[in-house]
Write an enzyme that holds these catalytic residues in place. Sequence first.
Site, PDB file in Angstrom:
ATOM      1  N   GLY A  60     -11.059  10.116 -16.380  1.00 58.11           N
ATOM      2  CA  GLY A  60     -11.115   8.919 -17.214  1.00 58.11           C
ATOM      3  C   GLY A  60     -11.025   9.141 -18.704  1.00 58.11           C
TER       4      GLY A  60
ATOM      5  N   ASP B  86      -9.774  11.585  -5.184  1.00 56.45           N
ATOM      6  CA  ASP B  86     -10.519  11.149  -6.370  1.00 56.45           C
ATOM      7  C   ASP B  86     -10.677  12.380  -7.252  1.00 56.45           C
ATOM      8  OD1 ASP B  86     -12.201   9.379  -7.997  1.00 56.45           O
ATOM      9  OD2 ASP B  86     -13.849  10.646  -7.338  1.00 56.45           O
ATOM     10  N   SER B  87     -11.191  12.178  -8.455  1.00 54.69           N
ATOM     11  CA  SER B  87     -11.428  13.317  -9.345  1.00 54.69           C
ATOM     12  C   SER B  87     -12.630  14.152  -8.893  1.00 54.69           C
ATOM     13  CB  SER B  87     -11.681  12.817 -10.764  1.00 54.69           C
ATOM     14  OG  SER B  87     -12.864  12.052 -10.785  1.00 54.69           O
TER      15      SER B  87
ATOM     16  N   CYS C 187      -9.706   6.138  -6.506  1.00 52.37           N
ATOM     17  CA  CYS C 187     -10.052   6.374  -7.907  1.00 52.37           C
ATOM     18  C   CYS C 187      -9.409   5.263  -8.724  1.00 52.37           C
ATOM     19  CB  CYS C 187      -9.500   7.738  -8.325  1.00 52.37           C
ATOM     20  SG  CYS C 187      -9.654   8.103 -10.080  1.00 52.37           S
ATOM     21  N   ASN C 188     -10.228   4.521  -9.448  1.00 49.81           N
ATOM     22  CA  ASN C 188      -9.695   3.426 -10.265  1.00 49.81           C
ATOM     23  C   ASN C 188      -8.812   3.943 -11.391  1.00 49.81           C
ATOM     24  OD1 ASN C 188     -11.235   0.570  -9.760  1.00 49.81           O
ATOM     25  ND2 ASN C 188     -12.458   2.307  -9.115  1.00 49.81           N
ATOM     26  N   THR C 189      -9.219   5.073 -11.962  1.00 53.74           N
ATOM     27  CA  THR C 189      -8.472   5.625 -13.092  1.00 53.74           C
ATOM     28  C   THR C 189      -7.051   5.995 -12.657  1.00 53.74           C
ATOM     29  OG1 THR C 189     -10.558   6.483 -13.937  1.00 53.74           O
ATOM     30  CG2 THR C 189      -8.542   7.399 -14.881  1.00 53.74           C
TER      31      THR C 189
ATOM     32  N   GLU D 146     -21.592  13.302 -11.222  1.00 47.40           N
ATOM     33  CA  GLU D 146     -21.130  14.632 -10.817  1.00 47.40           C
ATOM     34  C   GLU D 146     -22.251  15.674 -10.941  1.00 47.40           C
ATOM     35  OE1 GLU D 146     -18.221  15.770  -9.428  1.00 47.40           O
ATOM     36  OE2 GLU D 146     -17.503  13.705  -9.263  1.00 47.40           O
TER      37      GLU D 146
ATOM     38  N   CYS E 226     -14.959   1.814 -11.070  1.00 45.09           N
ATOM     39  CA  CYS E 226     -14.852   3.269 -10.938  1.00 45.09           C
ATOM     40  C   CYS E 226     -15.585   3.610  -9.653  1.00 45.09           C
ATOM     41  CB  CYS E 226     -15.513   3.973 -12.121  1.00 45.09           C
ATOM     42  SG  CYS E 226     -15.666   5.770 -11.901  1.00 45.09           S
ATOM     43  N   THR E 227     -14.961   4.424  -8.814  1.00 44.28           N
ATOM     44  CA  THR E 227     -15.554   4.674  -7.498  1.00 44.28           C
ATOM     45  C   THR E 227     -16.803   5.551  -7.557  1.00 44.28           C
ATOM     46  OG1 THR E 227     -13.938   6.442  -7.152  1.00 44.28           O
ATOM     47  CG2 THR E 227     -13.441   4.274  -6.185  1.00 44.28           C
ATOM     48  N   HIS E 228     -17.068   6.161  -8.717  1.00 41.81           N
ATOM     49  CA  HIS E 228     -18.340   6.871  -8.878  1.00 41.81           C
ATOM     50  C   HIS E 228     -19.518   5.903  -9.043  1.00 41.81           C
ATOM     51  CE1 HIS E 228     -15.895  10.459  -9.727  1.00 41.81           C
ATOM     52  NE2 HIS E 228     -16.991  11.184  -9.741  1.00 41.81           N
TER      53      HIS E 228
HETATM   54  N1  DGL Z   1     -13.848   7.821  -9.518  1.00 43.67           N
HETATM   55  C1  DGL Z   1     -12.918   7.767 -10.637  1.00 43.67           C
HETATM   56  C2  DGL Z   1     -12.565   6.330 -10.908  1.00 43.67           C
HETATM   57  O1  DGL Z   1     -12.669   5.528  -9.998  1.00 43.67           O
HETATM   58  C3  DGL Z   1     -13.547   8.529 -11.755  1.00 43.67           C
HETATM   59  C4  DGL Z   1     -12.631   8.863 -12.840  1.00 43.67           C
HETATM   60  C5  DGL Z   1     -13.015  10.036 -13.666  1.00 43.67           C
HETATM   61  O2  DGL Z   1     -12.944  11.147 -13.156  1.00 43.67           O
HETATM   62  O3  DGL Z   1     -13.288   9.837 -14.842  1.00 43.67           O
HETATM   63  O4  DGL Z   1     -12.147   5.944 -11.967  1.00 43.67           O
END
Ligand code: DGL
Length: 266
Positions: A46, A13-14, A76-78, A155, A187-189
């Site tokens: 994102g 993930d990011s 990570c969805n993005t 974050e 988004c996984t966040h």
């Molecule tokens: N957790 C990422 C997602 O699911 C976050 C993307 C981001 O860093 O903007 O999209």
Amino acid sequence: MGTTIKGSIGLFDSGLGGLTVLRELHRSLPARSYVYLGDSARTPYGTKGKETIVRYARECAGFLLEQEIGVLVVACNTASAAALSVLEAELPIPVVGTIEPAVRAALESTRTGTIGVVGTNSTVSSGVYEEALLRHDSHLTITSQACPLFVPLVEAGMVAGDIVDKFVEMYCAPLKERGVDTVILGCTHYPLLIQAIQTYLGPKVAVVECSRAIAQDVEDLVGKDGGQQTTPDTRYFVTDEVSKFNYLATAFLGEREVRAVRIETL
Ligand code: DGL
């Protein structure tokens, strides 16, 4: 099915968001080993363009392959929206993304067919959720909302309080107005903000996310006991300094202390 897949399960993930998926995998498949990569030096993904996100995803996947993983979870969805098909085509191992699992969860939940999607700019502008939902049911009504400030909040370790509530209201008001009965956290966040989001939307709206359905997909691939390791462990890597990640990840995962290793290049 499943028992032939050996090696650890890799996730990237990011930053912290993929931990929401890892937490569910720890619950569902506790006997497996995991390698988690948080690309914290380049968060957020994102707000970036598709080509950049594809490059980041390839680099993260390449690093995890070097750790001899047997399955890759794009947590990570993005990155799933921008790069899942690229990774599936290029990698020699199975790849699990976030979009289809989240769509399955939403379709199981909705009663009225009126669904909201929240995600990063990149995920929402890709239209990947609308496309996947409408492929399953062309009568759905979908309202999508980009929430670019949610990832920086998480974050920074801000997951509750007045400021969070204000951002939740700002982004989720259009969904409330449209009368959605289900909202996909795309988004996984965002599961880290679920309390604030659920409180704002009220108890009649189901807030769904991908992690449980992803864990099911991974279990289908590897089998409940398939490839069981005698001493399961989880290794964490980040691309920026470790202390903030260790602190927030330990607080979030709760049951175990996180000690990430910083890697300089991907
Ligand atoms: N957790 C990422 C997602 O699911 C976050 C993307 C981001 O860093 O903007 O999209």
